[in-house]
Write an enzyme that holds these catalytic residues in place. Structure first.
Site, short mmCIF file in Angstrom:
data_model
loop_
_atom_site.label_atom_id
_atom_site.label_comp_id
_atom_site.label_asym_id
_atom_site.label_seq_id
_atom_site.Cartn_x
_atom_site.Cartn_y
_atom_site.Cartn_z
N LYS A 197 0.84 -1.20 0.00
CA LYS A 197 0.00 0.00 0.00
C LYS A 197 0.88 1.26 0.00
CE LYS A 197 -3.76 -2.44 2.33
NZ LYS A 197 -4.73 -2.42 3.46
N TYR A 235 -12.11 -2.62 -3.64
CA TYR A 235 -12.69 -2.74 -2.29
C TYR A 235 -14.23 -2.71 -2.32
CZ TYR A 235 -8.20 -2.37 0.18
OH TYR A 235 -6.94 -2.62 0.69
N ASN A 276 -1.88 -0.10 7.25
CA ASN A 276 -1.38 -1.46 7.54
C ASN A 276 -0.54 -2.07 6.43
OD1 ASN A 276 -3.48 -2.01 5.86
ND2 ASN A 276 -4.55 -3.42 7.22
N HIS A 300 -1.66 -5.53 1.35
CA HIS A 300 -2.92 -6.26 1.14
C HIS A 300 -2.61 -7.65 0.61
CE1 HIS A 300 -6.73 -7.48 -0.71
NE2 HIS A 300 -6.02 -7.79 -1.76
N GLU A 308 -9.06 -10.19 -8.25
CA GLU A 308 -8.10 -9.10 -8.05
C GLU A 308 -6.99 -9.14 -9.10
OE1 GLU A 308 -7.03 -9.61 -3.93
OE2 GLU A 308 -8.98 -8.86 -3.24
P1 RTP Z 1 -6.76 -5.99 2.95
O1 RTP Z 1 -7.98 -6.24 2.10
O2 RTP Z 1 -6.21 -4.59 2.79
O3 RTP Z 1 -5.74 -7.06 2.85
O4 RTP Z 1 -7.24 -6.05 4.44
P2 RTP Z 1 -8.05 -7.19 5.15
O5 RTP Z 1 -8.64 -8.16 4.19
O6 RTP Z 1 -7.13 -7.73 6.19
O7 RTP Z 1 -9.20 -6.35 5.84
P3 RTP Z 1 -10.57 -5.79 5.26
O8 RTP Z 1 -11.59 -5.99 6.32
O9 RTP Z 1 -10.83 -6.29 3.88
O10 RTP Z 1 -10.26 -4.23 5.21
C1 RTP Z 1 -9.58 -3.66 4.13
C2 RTP Z 1 -8.71 -2.55 4.60
O11 RTP Z 1 -9.53 -1.50 5.11
C3 RTP Z 1 -8.83 -0.82 6.13
N1 RTP Z 1 -9.64 -0.83 7.34
N2 RTP Z 1 -9.80 0.22 8.09
N3 RTP Z 1 -11.72 0.24 11.12
C4 RTP Z 1 -10.98 0.75 10.18
O12 RTP Z 1 -10.65 1.90 10.16
C5 RTP Z 1 -10.59 -0.15 9.11
N4 RTP Z 1 -10.91 -1.42 8.99
C6 RTP Z 1 -10.31 -1.86 7.85
C7 RTP Z 1 -7.52 -1.53 6.35
O13 RTP Z 1 -6.51 -0.86 5.58
C8 RTP Z 1 -7.80 -2.90 5.78
O14 RTP Z 1 -6.61 -3.54 5.39
#
Ligand code: RTP
Length: 150
Positions: free
Chosen positions: A12, A52, A115, A118, A129
């Site tokens: 990212k 997303y 974070n 991804h 994707e």
């Molecule tokens: P990613 O898709 O980025 O690998 O992350 P992930 O599956 O682990 O998590 P996901 O629930 O799909 O969330 C995507 C990205 O959104 C941001 N996020 N912010 N509460 C918050 O502010 C929040 N929750 C999620 C994070 O950058 C997360 O990686």
């Protein structure tokens, strides 16, 4: 599970700006995965909204798109045994505070909104994707030293 399984991994904008491209790529190489696609992209908000799409109802969605569009990302496809699940394990939990030391987020990040990296969460998501980020296709080549002979 297949030795040819592919996952979409994306460094990212915060990971790129903090100079973590090399260390993250090194981890996937060292683990034995094969790099089959890689590019630096400054994605548009529209492109990121597609990536997303599943999160569009979440309160953090606008902030997430703004963050992801704030600079270039490194888009990659890594191939190897159980690449999707193992890639997620290597990344650590979504919230870096819950990520174990030794994972990418556990070693380099503190905040869920920054974070670093991804990784696809299923083989189906990986296919979608990869098609979204690499519509031109990915590179086919043989490795001389196949890392996953067992
Ligand atoms: P990613 O898709 O980025 O690998 O992350 P992930 O599956 O682990 O998590 P996901 O629930 O799909 O969330 C995507 C990205 O959104 C941001 N996020 N912010 N509460 C918050 O502010 C929040 N929750 C999620 C994070 O950058 C997360 O990686």
């Amino acid at each position: 599970m297949s030795i040819k399984e592919q996952t979409y991994i994306m460094i990212k904008p915060d990971g790129v700006q903090r100079g973590l491209v090399g260390p993250i790529i090194s981890r996937f190489e060292a683990r034995g995965f094969k790099l089959v696609a890689l590019k630096l992209v400054h994605a548009t908000p529209e492109h990121l909204q597609k990536h997303y799409e599943d999160l569009k109802e979440k309160s953090f969605f606008p902030g997430l798109i703004k963050y992801m569009a704030s600079g270039p990302v490194v888009a990659m496809v890594w191939e190897g045994l159980d690449a999707v699940k193992t890639g997620r394990v290597m990344l650590g939990a979504t919230n870096p505070l819950a990520s174990a030391p030794g994972t990418i987020r556990g070693d380099y990040a503190l905040a869920v909104g920054r974070n670093i990296c991804h990784g696809s969460d299923s083989v189906d998501s990986a296919k979608k994707e990869i098609a979204l980020w690499f519509p031109e296709g990915i590179v086919q080549y043989n490795t001389l030293l196949a890392p996953m002979i067992f």
